[in-house]
Design a protein around this motif. Structure first.
Motif, PDB file in Angstrom:
ATOM      1  N   VAL A 122       2.277  -8.203  11.570  1.00 54.20           N
ATOM      2  CA  VAL A 122       2.868  -7.959  10.256  1.00 54.20           C
ATOM      3  C   VAL A 122       1.936  -7.040   9.482  1.00 54.20           C
ATOM      4  N   ALA A 123       2.456  -5.933   9.008  1.00 56.74           N
ATOM      5  CA  ALA A 123       1.657  -4.945   8.279  1.00 56.74           C
ATOM      6  C   ALA A 123       1.710  -5.221   6.786  1.00 56.74           C
ATOM      7  N   ARG A 124       0.547  -5.321   6.169  1.00 63.23           N
ATOM      8  CA  ARG A 124       0.489  -5.464   4.714  1.00 63.23           C
ATOM      9  C   ARG A 124       0.714  -4.092   4.081  1.00 63.23           C
ATOM     10  N   VAL A 125       1.587  -4.033   3.085  1.00 57.72           N
ATOM     11  CA  VAL A 125       1.920  -2.752   2.473  1.00 57.72           C
ATOM     12  C   VAL A 125       1.848  -2.832   0.956  1.00 57.72           C
ATOM     13  N   ALA A 126       1.380  -1.736   0.369  1.00 56.07           N
ATOM     14  CA  ALA A 126       1.475  -1.512  -1.069  1.00 56.07           C
ATOM     15  C   ALA A 126       2.354  -0.285  -1.263  1.00 56.07           C
ATOM     16  N   LEU A 127       3.140  -0.286  -2.305  1.00 51.62           N
ATOM     17  CA  LEU A 127       4.055   0.824  -2.556  1.00 51.62           C
ATOM     18  C   LEU A 127       3.434   1.774  -3.577  1.00 51.62           C
ATOM     19  N   ARG A 128       3.346   3.045  -3.205  1.00 49.72           N
ATOM     20  CA  ARG A 128       2.802   4.033  -4.136  1.00 49.72           C
ATOM     21  C   ARG A 128       3.885   4.480  -5.102  1.00 49.72           C
ATOM     22  N   ILE A 129       3.613   4.266  -6.377  1.00 51.08           N
ATOM     23  CA  ILE A 129       4.560   4.594  -7.437  1.00 51.08           C
ATOM     24  C   ILE A 129       4.016   5.751  -8.257  1.00 51.08           C
ATOM     25  N   ASN A 130       4.874   6.715  -8.555  1.00 55.44           N
ATOM     26  CA  ASN A 130       4.480   7.820  -9.436  1.00 55.44           C
ATOM     27  C   ASN A 130       4.659   7.367 -10.881  1.00 55.44           C
ATOM     28  N   PRO A 131       3.559   7.194 -11.631  1.00 56.00           N
ATOM     29  CA  PRO A 131       3.672   6.664 -12.992  1.00 56.00           C
ATOM     30  C   PRO A 131       4.032   7.701 -14.042  1.00 56.00           C
TER      31      PRO A 131
END
Length: 376
Positions: A122-131
């Protein structure tokens, strides 16, 4: 200065690097974690100091992941960003057991899920958001606006998190942001923190409370104009800005990805003067380093202070020069109209603040050799 080593070459000052690393660790608290952005400088001599200081690594390619592992960084402290991760790069990172993938598109999320299931992990992921926060920096190194190629739009954040929660091969752990590089004011970081606070409120109102990490990216700049006066960036103000402005929840940690600020001031490019050419309107110092060794001036119009190490011992008079390299390109220019001690053939020059995006971006254009490197 008498130096018989073949020029051009890079020299890294271990004392400045250690001062910088100590300042980082003294300024951050236990909830603020630093991943060194290895794209700034991947020299093993430099990386060993960074590893010993306890920092993690921010990677943007499979090659960088491999380099970090080879040097001995804890895979759990490696984060992997980048908009174009190839399948082999994702598989490499999955096999290594890295801490997190910073995901920049929905297609990438689906591919990571597929390859993780294939690997039985299972891959841990963070989502890159353009602020959509303007970093007020060079157009080529601004990354946080809506029109940039990086990351997901803010309106796509909730659907992306919900989709990640449906996939069996990934685990959503956090949000990732990065607004640009060479940021020398702290107001953009405060604005970023405030935008993150707004997004966190929106997530909680939507019933999404599984965000464990807030990655604010990197971007802290250095003083290229005064490298001797300001050898270590103001890390205290950087980390304090986020402590005061970023509303972390009790279960959350802040991560950041400092690169240039860690290594830029510890590195110099050393070059030898080949000729001093006297034109009708100006004088040229032609040295043996060029844009193949330090591309930033040609690519960005960047400034690097140039010290004549030989002339400093003789206290010569000064003159005004264009300092140029030997590459057959008109853009191979380091400095124009630059005042420096009267310079002669054979003098040694030091291009300062070159520890970041110097050696790592060197090329073999014109069939030139890559510059050597040393640690002192």
């Amino acid at each position: 200065m008498n130096d018989e080593r073949r020029t051009p070459y890079y020299i890294y000052n271990s004392k400045i690097l250690q001062r910088t690393l100590c300042a980082i660790n003294a300024a951050r608290d236990e909830r603020q974690h630093v991943h060194y952005a290895i794209k700034a400088n991947a020299n093993p001599l430099v990386l060993e100091h960074i590893r010993q200081a306890g920092l993690g690594v921010d990677c943007v390619s499979g090659g960088e992941v491999q380099r970090a592992i080879e040097v001995g960084f804890d895979p759990a402290k490696i984060v992997f960003a980048g908009i174009g991760k190839a399948d082999w790069e994702i598989r490499l990172a999955l096999k290594a057991g890295i801490g997190c993938f910073n995901v920049e598109s929905m297609p990438e999320l689906e591919v990571i899920n597929e390859l993780a299931l294939e690997a039985g992990v299972v891959a841990r992921v963070a989502l890159r958001i353009n602020p959509n926060v303007d970093a007020h920096t060079h157009a080529k190194i601004t990354t946080g606006l809506n029109e940039n190629k990086f990351g997901l739009a803010m309106e796509d954040m909730q659907p992306a998190i919900r989709r990640a929660s449906e996939l069996r091969g990934v685990e959503y752990v956090g949000l990732h942001f990065h607004i640009g590089s060479q940021i020398t004011e702290f107001e953009p970081f405060r604005l970023l923190a405030e935008r993150i606070n707004e997004l966190q409120d929106e997530l909680e109102q939507a019933g999404i409370t599984t965000t464990r990490t807030i990655n604010v990216g990197g971007g802290l700049g250095i003083d290229y104009e005064h490298p001797d006066d300001c050898p270590v960036p103001d890390f205290e103000s950087y980390f304090r800005t986020f402590r005061e402005a970023l509303q972390l929840r009790p279960h959350q940690e802040m991560h950041c990805e400092l690169g240039r600020a860690v290594v830029a001031q510890c590195g110099c490019l050393i070059s030898r003067v080949l000729y001093v050419k006297e034109g009708h309107q100006k004088k040229f110092v032609i040295c043996d380093a060029g844009m193949t060794d330090l591309v930033r001036p040609a690519m960005y119009g960047s400034y690097h202070q140039c010290d004549n190490l030989t002339a400093q011992q003789d206290q010569r008079t000064t003159d005004t020069y264009d300092v140029v390299g030997p590459i057959c390109e008109s853009s191979d220019v380091f400095l124009k109209g630059y005042q420096m001690p009267t310079t002669r053939r054979g003098d040694l020059l030091a291009f300062r603040s070159a520890g970041a995006y110097g050696e790592i971006m060197a090329s073999q254009y014109n069939c030139r050799s890559l510059p050597a490197s040393y640690m002192e």
